[in-house]
Design an enzyme around this catalytic site. Structure first.
Site, mmCIF file in Angstrom:
data_model
loop_
_atom_site.group_PDB
_atom_site.id
_atom_site.type_symbol
_atom_site.label_atom_id
_atom_site.label_comp_id
_atom_site.label_asym_id
_atom_site.label_seq_id
_atom_site.Cartn_x
_atom_site.Cartn_y
_atom_site.Cartn_z
ATOM 1 N N LYS A 221 -22.171 69.689 13.941
ATOM 2 C CA LYS A 221 -22.987 69.283 15.222
ATOM 3 C C LYS A 221 -22.408 70.295 16.347
ATOM 4 C CE LYS A 221 -24.220 64.468 14.592
ATOM 5 N NZ LYS A 221 -24.049 63.149 15.178
ATOM 6 N N ARG A 255 -20.151 60.872 6.949
ATOM 7 C CA ARG A 255 -21.591 61.543 6.952
ATOM 8 C C ARG A 255 -21.452 62.728 6.760
ATOM 9 N NH1 ARG A 255 -26.305 62.396 9.770
ATOM 10 N NH2 ARG A 255 -28.326 61.942 8.532
#
Length: 274
Positions: A221, A255
């Site tokens: 991210k 995840r």
């Protein structure tokens, strides 16, 4: 802690890995990579062989500025893939990444085992009751607004405390509906600045007071690559650092885009516990 997936209890005392399989053309890292059945099956097999416990399918990108997708199109993206994966890998535990109750219900009907909702029921008022009716594990994430507006909604007095309060209410709401297996996701990158993301990670252990399994989604991210003046393609090392910290602070599900490296984090930290 355990969760019930298709009648089998999954023990989360050793953290589990959820591999990401994006079926959207515009996801921030791997959008458009998995178009053909062969590509989908190859990536699924790779993640399962590397140690993925769950495969998370998404047909609607939640990145800021992502295009709107109709319910029909989202179903057309995910339902055939659920059936394809289960035909070739019948034991796979599939999580459906959607905030729409109709997509969730049809996906569970097609064989998915978990609902992963970025909005915790806020974007579809029927979602919590649908999850309760289906009696499948439900992942609820903290977010403000929606993917188009969330980056303008980052004003908090105390982010961690507000997230705990948010989940306390949401968990009670879900429990009142009869939903048993609830997993919380603090929502890194969703309505949070870069500094807030790291502050939240630094206090992640405080979320354990909610007595629910914690899922972490930080893989590649912008909180990593913007800090390092890099990009998503070169954010694996930073991702691994954050996975290690998150596991030490109580995360029970990671995840991830890169299953092998995440699994290595789990194995090393499990060894240190012995």
């Amino acid at each position: 802690m355990t969760i019930n997936c298709k009648g089998s209890l999954i023990d989360l005392s050793s953290p589990k890995i959820m591999g990401i399989l994006n079926l959207t053309p515009d996801s921030f890292y791997d959008g458009g990579q998995y178009k053909s059945e062969i590509q989908i099956l190859q990536q699924t097999e790779k993640m399962l062989s590397e140690g993925a416990d769950f495969i998370d399918l998404g047909g609607y990108s939640s990145r800021p500025g992502a295009k709107e997708v109709s319910v029909t199109e989202e179903c057309q993206r995910v339902l055939p893939v659920i059936e394809l994966i289960l035909k070739n890998f019948p034991e796979t535990l599939i999580s459906i990444d959607t905030f729409r109750s109709e997509v969730a219900e049809k996906s569970i009907g097609a064989g998915a085992a978990i609902i992963n909702d970025i909005s915790a029921g806020e974007l579809d008022q029927a979602m919590l009751s649908t999850a309760a009716k289906l009696q499948v594990p439900y992942i609820m994430m903290h977010m403000r607004g929606n993917p188009k507006t969330m980056q303008s909604l980052t004003q908090y007095q105390n982010l961690t405390q507000e997230i705990i309060f948010y989940f306390s209410k949401k968990i009670q709401q879900a429990r009142d509906l009869g939903l048993n297996d609830i997993i919380i996701d603090p929502g890194f990158g969703f309505a949070k600045t870069l500094t807030q993301n790291y502050s939240l990670l630094n206090e992640l252990e405080l979320l354990q007071q909610l007595q629910a399994p914690i899922l972490i989604g930080v893989s590649r991210k912008s909180m990593i690559y913007k800090l390092l003046d890099s990009n998503a393609q070169n954010a694996l090392n930073g991702t691994t650092v954050l996975h290690t910290l998150a596991l030490q602070k109580g995360a029970q599900i990671l995840r991830v885009h890169d299953v092998k490296e995440a699994k290595e984090c789990v194995l090393i930290l499990d060894q240190l516990k012995d």
